[in-house]
Write an enzyme that holds these catalytic residues in place. Structure first.
Site, short mmCIF file in Angstrom:
data_model
loop_
_atom_site.label_atom_id
_atom_site.label_comp_id
_atom_site.label_asym_id
_atom_site.label_seq_id
_atom_site.Cartn_x
_atom_site.Cartn_y
_atom_site.Cartn_z
CG ASP A 37 -13.70 16.36 25.06
OD1 ASP A 37 -14.31 16.06 24.01
OD2 ASP A 37 -14.01 15.88 26.18
CG ASP A 54 -17.21 21.85 32.21
OD1 ASP A 54 -18.14 21.81 31.36
OD2 ASP A 54 -17.38 21.57 33.41
CB VAL A 55 -18.91 23.55 26.75
CG1 VAL A 55 -17.83 23.31 25.70
CG2 VAL A 55 -19.75 22.29 26.99
CG ASN A 81 -19.22 18.18 18.49
OD1 ASN A 81 -20.02 17.56 17.78
ND2 ASN A 81 -18.39 17.56 19.32
CE1 TYR A 146 -28.71 14.76 22.88
CE2 TYR A 146 -30.38 13.96 21.36
CZ TYR A 146 -29.08 14.38 21.60
OH TYR A 146 -28.17 14.40 20.57
CE LYS A 150 -28.03 17.81 21.16
NZ LYS A 150 -26.75 18.52 20.98
CB THR A 183 -20.50 8.60 18.23
OG1 THR A 183 -21.79 9.05 18.70
CG2 THR A 183 -20.20 9.28 16.92
#
Ligand SMILES: NC(=O)c1ccc[n+]([C@@H]2O[C@H](COP(=O)([O-])OP(=O)(O)OC[C@H]3O[C@@H](n4cnc5c(N)ncnc54)[C@H](O)[C@@H]3O)[C@@H](O)[C@H]2O)c1
Length: 253
Positions: A37, A54-55, A81, A146, A150, A183
């Site tokens: 994460d 950090d992706v 994810n 967003y 996606k 979440t």
């Protein structure tokens, strides 16, 4: 077919939410799980470890995959994810915000595929699971950036699945499309409705959203983790390029 004994998994964005649950479930199925994460700390899944990553940074990807090669010796499962949401009207979203959403949600997967596939291919098999959203299939209200990101995850997944299928490297690539999940990220989508005065409180907005699910409740992290386990395991060994919706029927109405 759901057993993951001897397999090694990398789950990104795993400090909380869907990622944390998926990391625990894959570990319970027998995998050695490396949970990462951007947050500096998070709990290590049983038998696994936690690392900061950090992706959006390709160097972080090279480092984490090199450390997995050195420490765990192989990589079988990658769960892309980590993600972020932006609940904002298109006309007030800046190009910097749009690009940030795409860096976290799309470029991360690009880097992840490039960094992880060579190590996966060494074992002759692998499963890459990309978190998209129902808002990669239908329009997300107040979520233009967003939704665009996606949707990109959905088609990136299919294009890579075709390429890897034909290359014969044994790596399957699929996307998962949850509806609203309970979440921090999922609940943040309630804010605009409360701010605009459509709902008196977040609790009222949450109950309204629950009523839109044919099955009557929000998606829980466990619902998504179960589908991730299916796609990670041999139970889905001839499934590639598919999009698996997890939304209690929310998007079919
Ligand atoms: N919650 C929902 O309603 C919902 C619905 C559909 C899809 N999703 C997708 O599922 C995934 C997980 O969502 P969640 O609800 O568990 O979110 P969450 O906010 O609970 O957790 C996301 C995690 O990703 C991490 N993260 C953010 N940016 C990062 C970065 N640059 N590098 C590494 N880690 C980073 C965060 O620190 C956090 O721990 C996301 O891709 C999200 O878009 C969520």
């Amino acid at each position: 077919m759901f057993e993951l004994d001897g397999r090694v998994a990398l789950v990104t964005g795993a400090a909380k939410g869907i990622g944390a649950h998926a990391a625990r479930l894959l570990a319970a199925a027998g995998a050695t799980v490396v949970a990462t994460d951007i947050a500096p700390s998070g709990s290590a899944p049983p038998g696994g470890r936690f690392a900061q990553q950090d992706v959006t940074d390709p160097d972080h990807w090279d480092r984490i995959v090199a450390s997995i090669k050195a420490e765990e010796g192989r990589l079988d499962i990658l769960v892309n994810n980590a993600g972020m949401i932006l609940n904002k009207p298109v006309l007030s979203t800046t190009i910097e915000e749009f690009r940030r959403v795409h860096a976290v949600n799309v470029e991360s997967i690009w880097f992840g595929v490039q960094a992880a596939a060579p190590l996966m291919a060494e074992a002759g098999a692998g499963s890459i699971i990309n978190l998209s959203s129902i808002y990669g299939q239908i329009a997300g209200p107040m979520q233009a950036a967003y939704s665009a990101s996606k949707g990109a995850v959905r088609m990136l997944t299919k294009a890579v699945a075709v390429e890897f299928g034909r290359a014969g490297n044994g790596i399957r690539v699929n996307s998962v499309h949850p509806g609203p999940v309970d979440t921090d990220l999922g609940r943040s989508g309630l804010e605009p409705g409360v701010t605009a005065g459509r709902f008196a409180s977040e609790a009222e907005a949450k109950a309204y959203v629950a009523s839109m699910f044919p099955m009557g409740r929000w998606v829980e992290t466990q619902d998504v983790a179960g589908v991730i386990l299916f796609l990670a395991s041999d139970a889905s060994r001839y499934v590639t390029g598919t999009e698996l919706t997890v939304d209690g029927g929310y998007s079919i109405l």
